[in-house]
Design an enzyme around this catalytic site. Structure first.
Site, PDB file in Angstrom:
ATOM      1  N   SER A 164       0.867  -1.180   0.000  1.00 31.27           N
ATOM      2  CA  SER A 164       0.000   0.000   0.000  1.00 31.27           C
ATOM      3  C   SER A 164       0.902   1.228   0.000  1.00 31.27           C
ATOM      4  CB  SER A 164      -0.950  -0.024   1.203  1.00 31.27           C
ATOM      5  OG  SER A 164      -1.827   1.080   1.179  1.00 31.27           O
ATOM      6  N   ASP A 198      -4.606  -5.084   5.687  1.00 33.30           N
ATOM      7  CA  ASP A 198      -4.947  -5.920   4.540  1.00 33.30           C
ATOM      8  C   ASP A 198      -3.857  -6.974   4.346  1.00 33.30           C
ATOM      9  OD1 ASP A 198      -6.322  -6.794   2.281  1.00 33.30           O
ATOM     10  OD2 ASP A 198      -5.380  -5.326   0.960  1.00 33.30           O
ATOM     11  N   HIS A 228      -2.628  -0.848  -3.105  1.00 33.41           N
ATOM     12  CA  HIS A 228      -3.821  -0.020  -2.921  1.00 33.41           C
ATOM     13  C   HIS A 228      -3.673   1.245  -3.752  1.00 33.41           C
ATOM     14  CE1 HIS A 228      -4.302  -1.946   1.340  1.00 33.41           C
ATOM     15  NE2 HIS A 228      -4.608  -2.789   0.361  1.00 33.41           N
TER      16      HIS A 228
END
Length: 213
Positions: free
Chosen positions: A22, A144, A49
């Site tokens: 991310s 995540d 992300h």
């Protein structure tokens, strides 16, 4: 438990490497991919992300393509997994691995989970590829990949994580490590070598592949 490689009961019959990240991911992905050989005997899947409103869905793939010896392109629905090819999940979608050894892209919608979702990718990779798969959790905020890591472990796959000292954001790798299911933690500059060593030592030879040495 002894497992046969490739497992005849699993639809994906080649090694697959998943890189998930991310915030701070571009630098981390660049460092890892730059250290991998052009003849890597594994398909590579990248989830970072991204803003779902991003107007250039190919931008991340284009940036990475100039920084590695591997072929890099944005993933398209129905793409086949190929050794030495890096498929990057586009914004506003989740990337799955299907039972036909293809990439499946689904719209992420307006609500969480994070998108593209590391959890969804790793869970589908676990059940289609099993012990022939390897996940690497890089810098990022949030948690995540935790559920996906549990799926990977359940299906006999391996997981590596970036260490805190070199991670721009330790949320994702820290959460991964907290599961207790990560096999090894490495600084960013050691991850490419760890990936190659893992493939040479375990998955690739048993699956009938091998890196040049």
């Amino acid at each position: 438990m002894t497992r046969e490689f490739p497992d005849p009961h699993l639809p994906v019959r080649l090694p697959v490497l998943a890189l998930v990240t991310s915030a701070g991911g571009l630098a981390a992905l660049t460092a890892v991919l730059a250290g991998l050989p052009a003849d890597l005997p594994a398909a590579v899947l990248v989830v970072q992300h991204q803003d779902p409103e991003r107007r250039q869905p190919d931008a991340l793939a284009e940036l990475l393509d100039g920084r590695t010896a591997l072929a890099v392109r944005v993933a398209r629905d129905g793409d086949r997994l190929e050794p030495g090819v890096v498929l990057v999940a586009p914004p506003a979608t989740h990337m799955l691995v299907t039972s036909t050894s293809e990439i499946g892209l689904i719209e992420s919608g307006a609500l969480p989970p994070a998108r593209p979702s590391a959890d969804l990718l790793l869970a589908t990779l676990a059940v289609t590829c099993g012990p022939c798969s390897l996940a690497v959790v890089l810098t990022g905020k949030g948690h995540d990949a935790q559920a996906g890591i549990r799926a990977m472990h359940r299906c006999g796959a391996a997981v590596l994580a970036q260490d805190e000292a070199t991670a721009e954001h330790f949320g994702m790798p820290g959460s991964a490590i907290a599961t207790g299911l990560v096999q090894a933690v490495h600084p960013l500059d050691g991850l490419a070598a760890a990936i190659v060593e893992h493939l040479d030592r375990t998955v690739a030879p048993a699956a009938g592949y091998g890196t040049a040495g």
